[in-house]
Design a protein around this motif. Sequence first.
Motif, mmCIF file in Angstrom:
data_model
loop_
_atom_site.group_PDB
_atom_site.id
_atom_site.type_symbol
_atom_site.label_atom_id
_atom_site.label_comp_id
_atom_site.label_asym_id
_atom_site.label_seq_id
_atom_site.Cartn_x
_atom_site.Cartn_y
_atom_site.Cartn_z
ATOM 1 N N VAL A 68 50.906 3.878 -78.616
ATOM 2 C CA VAL A 68 51.452 2.634 -78.011
ATOM 3 C C VAL A 68 51.113 3.119 -76.582
ATOM 4 O O VAL A 68 50.396 2.161 -75.934
ATOM 5 N N LYS A 69 51.684 4.129 -76.073
ATOM 6 C CA LYS A 69 51.341 4.788 -74.756
ATOM 7 C C LYS A 69 50.048 4.793 -74.502
ATOM 8 O O LYS A 69 49.326 4.320 -73.344
ATOM 9 N N ILE A 70 49.010 5.296 -75.292
ATOM 10 C CA ILE A 70 47.644 5.709 -75.123
ATOM 11 C C ILE A 70 46.950 4.181 -74.887
ATOM 12 O O ILE A 70 46.145 3.952 -74.018
ATOM 13 N N GLU A 71 47.155 3.224 -75.814
ATOM 14 C CA GLU A 71 46.688 1.980 -75.807
ATOM 15 C C GLU A 71 47.018 1.419 -74.298
ATOM 16 O O GLU A 71 46.284 0.688 -73.621
ATOM 17 N N HIS A 72 48.070 1.331 -74.040
ATOM 18 C CA HIS A 72 48.537 0.611 -72.912
ATOM 19 C C HIS A 72 47.771 1.287 -71.537
ATOM 20 O O HIS A 72 47.227 0.431 -71.066
ATOM 21 N N LEU A 73 47.759 2.477 -71.599
ATOM 22 C CA LEU A 73 47.163 3.426 -70.532
ATOM 23 C C LEU A 73 45.648 3.144 -70.418
ATOM 24 O O LEU A 73 44.918 3.120 -69.270
ATOM 25 N N ARG A 74 45.113 2.921 -71.668
ATOM 26 C CA ARG A 74 43.659 2.643 -71.744
ATOM 27 C C ARG A 74 43.365 1.367 -71.353
ATOM 28 O O ARG A 74 42.301 1.400 -70.382
ATOM 29 N N LYS A 95 45.129 -0.393 -68.934
ATOM 30 C CA LYS A 95 45.154 -0.250 -67.665
ATOM 31 C C LYS A 95 44.210 0.534 -66.724
ATOM 32 O O LYS A 95 43.697 0.085 -65.537
ATOM 33 N N LEU A 96 43.605 1.799 -67.363
ATOM 34 C CA LEU A 96 42.694 2.506 -66.791
ATOM 35 C C LEU A 96 41.369 1.725 -66.687
ATOM 36 O O LEU A 96 40.692 1.726 -65.517
ATOM 37 N N THR A 97 40.818 0.765 -67.722
ATOM 38 C CA THR A 97 39.789 -0.052 -67.620
ATOM 39 C C THR A 97 39.872 -1.006 -66.660
ATOM 40 O O THR A 97 38.746 -1.072 -65.966
ATOM 41 N N GLN A 98 40.993 -1.528 -66.691
ATOM 42 C CA GLN A 98 40.967 -2.554 -65.388
ATOM 43 C C GLN A 98 41.092 -1.797 -63.874
ATOM 44 O O GLN A 98 40.072 -2.446 -63.113
ATOM 45 N N ILE A 99 41.606 -0.660 -63.674
ATOM 46 C CA ILE A 99 41.502 -0.144 -62.436
ATOM 47 C C ILE A 99 40.107 0.257 -62.092
ATOM 48 O O ILE A 99 39.515 0.029 -61.052
ATOM 49 N N ALA A 100 39.488 1.001 -62.960
ATOM 50 C CA ALA A 100 38.286 1.305 -62.969
ATOM 51 C C ALA A 100 37.399 0.370 -62.797
ATOM 52 O O ALA A 100 36.336 0.637 -61.949
ATOM 53 N N MET A 101 37.376 -0.826 -63.509
ATOM 54 C CA MET A 101 36.354 -1.746 -63.001
ATOM 55 C C MET A 101 36.382 -2.483 -61.716
ATOM 56 O O MET A 101 35.372 -2.989 -61.245
ATOM 57 N N ASN A 102 37.942 -2.533 -61.256
ATOM 58 C CA ASN A 102 38.049 -3.070 -59.916
ATOM 59 C C ASN A 102 37.587 -2.044 -58.772
ATOM 60 O O ASN A 102 37.166 -2.373 -57.888
ATOM 61 N N LYS A 103 38.380 -0.877 -59.058
ATOM 62 C CA LYS A 103 38.024 0.061 -57.715
ATOM 63 C C LYS A 103 37.104 1.343 -58.091
ATOM 64 O O LYS A 103 36.602 1.926 -57.141
ATOM 65 N N GLY A 104 36.346 1.280 -59.175
ATOM 66 C CA GLY A 104 35.346 2.292 -59.624
ATOM 67 C C GLY A 104 35.998 3.480 -60.340
ATOM 68 O O GLY A 104 37.330 3.723 -60.294
ATOM 69 N N PHE A 105 35.221 4.189 -60.935
ATOM 70 C CA PHE A 105 35.570 5.261 -61.714
ATOM 71 C C PHE A 105 36.116 6.573 -61.165
ATOM 72 O O PHE A 105 36.715 7.390 -61.527
ATOM 73 N N THR A 106 35.710 6.615 -59.717
ATOM 74 C CA THR A 106 35.907 7.794 -59.019
ATOM 75 C C THR A 106 36.987 7.421 -57.902
ATOM 76 O O THR A 106 37.296 8.636 -57.076
ATOM 77 N N ASP A 107 37.923 6.438 -58.141
ATOM 78 C CA ASP A 107 38.853 6.097 -57.416
ATOM 79 C C ASP A 107 39.971 6.951 -57.563
ATOM 80 O O ASP A 107 40.203 7.441 -59.029
ATOM 81 N N ARG A 108 40.874 7.184 -56.819
ATOM 82 C CA ARG A 108 41.783 8.516 -57.099
ATOM 83 C C ARG A 108 43.014 7.961 -58.233
ATOM 84 O O ARG A 108 43.264 8.686 -58.937
ATOM 85 N N LEU A 112 44.869 8.237 -63.751
ATOM 86 C CA LEU A 112 45.108 7.458 -64.902
ATOM 87 C C LEU A 112 44.391 8.233 -66.026
ATOM 88 O O LEU A 112 44.660 8.390 -67.270
ATOM 89 N N SER A 113 43.134 8.458 -65.681
ATOM 90 C CA SER A 113 42.178 9.321 -66.816
ATOM 91 C C SER A 113 43.028 10.674 -67.120
ATOM 92 O O SER A 113 42.988 11.070 -68.317
ATOM 93 N N GLN A 114 43.305 11.366 -66.216
ATOM 94 C CA GLN A 114 44.229 12.592 -66.518
ATOM 95 C C GLN A 114 45.299 12.305 -67.243
ATOM 96 O O GLN A 114 45.515 13.078 -68.092
#
Length: 60
Positions: free
Chosen positions: A9-15, A17-30, A35-37
Motif C-alpha cells: 500500500v505504501k509503495i503504491e501511494h509513493l509511486r 506521488k513520485l509520478t506526480q512530482i516528477a511530471m510537474n518538477k522533473g525527474f532530477t528535482d530534489r 521520493l525515488s530513493q
Amino acid sequence: MNSTENVLVKIEHLRKKLTQIAMNKGFTDRESIALSQELDHLLNVYDNLKSDNGKKDEVK
C-alpha cells in the motif's frame, strides 16, 4: 492487513506521488530524487519480506 500488504500500500501511494512530482518538477528535482530513493527502500523491504515468507514456506 499483514506487513507485506502494508508495504505494498505504501509503495503504491509513493509511486503515484513520485509520478506526480516528477511530471510537474522533473525527474532530477530534489523532491523527485528523494521520493525515488524512498520508493527504492520500500521495494527492497518488500523484496526481503517476500524472500523471508518464501523461506518459511520451504521449511514447512
